[in-house]
Design an enzyme around this catalytic site. Structure first.
Site, short mmCIF file in Angstrom:
data_model
loop_
_atom_site.label_atom_id
_atom_site.label_comp_id
_atom_site.label_asym_id
_atom_site.label_seq_id
_atom_site.Cartn_x
_atom_site.Cartn_y
_atom_site.Cartn_z
N HIS A 160 47.92 -9.18 -1.17
CA HIS A 160 47.56 -10.11 -0.98
C HIS A 160 48.39 -11.53 -0.54
CE1 HIS A 160 45.79 -13.82 -3.08
NE2 HIS A 160 44.12 -13.59 -3.10
N ASP A 236 51.21 -6.46 -8.36
CA ASP A 236 49.97 -7.29 -8.11
C ASP A 236 48.83 -6.37 -8.99
OD1 ASP A 236 47.86 -8.75 -8.12
OD2 ASP A 236 48.26 -8.78 -6.00
N GLN A 239 43.54 -6.75 -9.69
CA GLN A 239 42.48 -6.50 -9.50
C GLN A 239 42.48 -4.71 -10.76
OE1 GLN A 239 39.71 -7.23 -8.07
NE2 GLN A 239 40.77 -9.37 -7.33
N LYS A 262 39.62 -13.32 -13.86
CA LYS A 262 39.17 -12.37 -12.90
C LYS A 262 39.20 -11.27 -14.08
CE LYS A 262 41.75 -12.10 -8.86
NZ LYS A 262 41.16 -12.77 -7.45
N CYS A 404 42.34 -13.18 1.10
CA CYS A 404 44.14 -13.94 1.72
C CYS A 404 44.67 -12.57 1.80
CB CYS A 404 44.15 -14.44 0.35
SG CYS A 404 43.35 -16.07 -0.35
C1 PLP Z 1 44.84 -9.27 -5.59
C2 PLP Z 1 44.80 -10.39 -5.84
N1 PLP Z 1 46.11 -10.42 -6.00
C3 PLP Z 1 46.27 -12.55 -6.94
C4 PLP Z 1 45.11 -13.15 -6.69
C5 PLP Z 1 45.37 -13.95 -6.68
O1 PLP Z 1 44.94 -14.56 -7.86
P1 PLP Z 1 45.07 -15.92 -8.56
O2 PLP Z 1 44.30 -16.74 -7.53
O3 PLP Z 1 43.67 -15.99 -9.47
O4 PLP Z 1 46.10 -16.30 -8.20
C6 PLP Z 1 44.11 -13.39 -6.04
C7 PLP Z 1 42.82 -13.46 -6.29
O5 PLP Z 1 42.17 -12.97 -5.39
C8 PLP Z 1 44.11 -10.95 -6.45
O6 PLP Z 1 42.47 -10.42 -5.66
#
Ligand code: PLP
Length: 447
Positions: A160, A236, A239, A262, A404
């Site tokens: 991401h 990360d 998910q 989430k 993203c």
């Molecule tokens: C894999 C992953 N990493 C990071 C993020 C970023 O999360 P946040 O927008 O809650 O900071 C997301 C959000 O869609 C994500 O799916």
């Protein structure tokens, strides 16, 4: 449970159960009608989420965008409201009883998070505003203090932007090299060159589960190789934590970040976990109130973690909400959550293919056990925004876009996908509605 596929061995390598990892065989696919909704009582769960009662344009709301943000159960909303009504004050500062009670509730939330992710100590849990801030903290604190010319940071092509851009930002200042672990055509990480990529690396940044492909990555295997090469591992877990039993230590992570929103919790709160020894050695990221031991006219001394990384008034009410979210997920059982999603994903892979046929592409691994409940869809060359718009007429909420993850989109050879994602409140009726809406959209653009 009669006739339900036994999914207890479906956890991927290094994630949750290590024994199960070796046995991560593909599940046999049970007859469609009996497959999903049996592990969790989805009808009862749906009653906990008032928004799912709503109709959009006279149609039952089919919410399939939980990978972006999950809906909130009444228990979370009520816990936050009750705290604000009876126990609220700023924390860590007041000596009066109410402030002490609020502080106790905030720290209890931290302890709940630690237990939920297998952290050895609650002091290793930093509350941030979201996962993005946690991942930036790693780059701006650990990275800024430790990286320079001659070093390398290894990223995967399925990260991401939150796990890419902070490293590019720091690279511009510090001049280290960025290397990429490629993605195979079937949506896995290509580890064939891993040893070469790790040579001279100081950190590997990888997602535990792709928000586009659903791929569950072999975190433990990569972490073992990274550690052998002298590199740390930033995971990360955005998910992952909401969907699978999590043990950050068994995973081999050094840092792990995720967001409350989430995992049926509120927006405005995220978590960064890191080993205590790393946090001790890292400089603070933001300066201000709450993060110092002392300040005088010459300078300041930071407090110990976690306070060192929580400058300013933290997300207090949100921490109470996150605690309630954890209690809610604990009540369901994370093994059951995972089993439900594997089952629903298996059902969806079959139902969508049967309904839409050859015109449909579902990106990512074809085996349900190798992925989470995220399906990135394409129909011929119909633009995903158009697909999503027609599906919205069926009250089916899917997300079109690059999610993203623009570098991954480039690898996939598309600019965008239409993404459907499942959670505890989704059932086979939702998948059937998705299949119907997608088929309708495909027909509409074929004519
Ligand atoms: C894999 C992953 N990493 C990071 C993020 C970023 O999360 P946040 O927008 O809650 O900071 C997301 C959000 O869609 C994500 O799916």
């Amino acid at each position: 449970m009669d006739g339900v596929t036994d999914l207890s061995d479906d956890l991927p390598p290094g994630l949750g159960s290590t024994d199960a990892a070796t046995a991560a065989a593909q599940p046999s696919v049970a007859p469609l009608a009996r497959q999903a909704g049996d592990v969790l009582d989805v009808a009862a769960i749906r009653r906990d989420f008032p928004i799912l009662d709503k109709e959009i344009n006279g149609k039952r709301l089919v919410f399939l965008d939980s990978a972006a943000s999950a809906q909130k159960p009444r228990a979370v909303v009520e816990a936050m409201a009750a705290f604000a009504e009876t126990d609220y004050a700023n924390i860590h500062r007041g000596v009066y009883a109410l402030a002490e009670r609020a502080t106790g509730r905030y720290e209890a939330a931290r302890a709940a998070v630690a237990r939920f992710i297998g952290a050895p100590s609650a002091d290793e849990v930093i509350f941030t505003k979201n996962a993005t801030e946690g991942l930036n903290l790693v780059a701006q604190s650990w990275g800024r203090a430790n990286l320079g010319p001659g070093d390398a940071v290894v990223l995967t092509q399925m990260e991401h932007h939150s796990h890419i851009v902070p490293w590019f930002q720091l690279q511009a200042e510090k001049g280290f090299e960025i290397r990429w672990i490629p993605v195979t055509p079937d949506g896995h990480l290509d580890l064939s060159e891993l040893d070469r990529l790790l040579d001279g690396a100081r950190l590997v940044a990888l997602t535990a589960m792709s928000n586009v492909l659903g791929t569950l990555t072999p975190v433990r295997q990569i972490a073992d190789a990274a550690h052998a090469a002298g590199a740390l591992v930033s995971v990360d877990a955005c998910q992952f934590v909401p969907h699978l039993p999590t043990d950050v230590v068994a995973m081999g992570a050094d840092f792990a970040a995720f967001s409350g929103h989430k995992m049926v919790g509120p927006t405005g709160i995220g978590v960064l976990w890191a080993h205590a020894a790393l946090l001790d050695a890292m400089p603070p990221f933001l300066g201000g109130g709450g993060m110092i031991l002392t300040v005088d006219l010459e300078g300041f001394t930071p407090d110990a973690a976690p306070a060192k990384f929580e400058a300013g008034t933290p997300p207090i009410i949100e921490a109470i909400g996150l605690h309630a979210a954890i209690d809610y997920l604990d009540g369901l059982g994370m093994e059951n959550v995972r089993a439900h999603e594997v089952s629903l994903t298996a059902y969806a892979l079959r139902a969508l293919t049967e309904r839409v046929g050859d015109r449909l592409t579902i990106h990512g691994p074809s085996e349900p056990a190798a992925r989470g409940g995220v399906l990135s869809l394409a129909v011929d060359d119909v633009h995903p925004h158009d697909l999503a718009q027609v599906m919205d007429e069926h009250a089916v909420c899917v997300r079109p876009g690059h999610h993203c993850a623009k570098p991954l989109m480039k690898v996939l050879g598309c600019g965008a996908t239409a993404r459907a994602s499942f959670y505890v409140y989704n059932d086979t009726d939702d998948v059937d509605a998705l299949a119907e809406a997608l088929a309708d959209a495909a027909d509409f653009f074929a004519s």
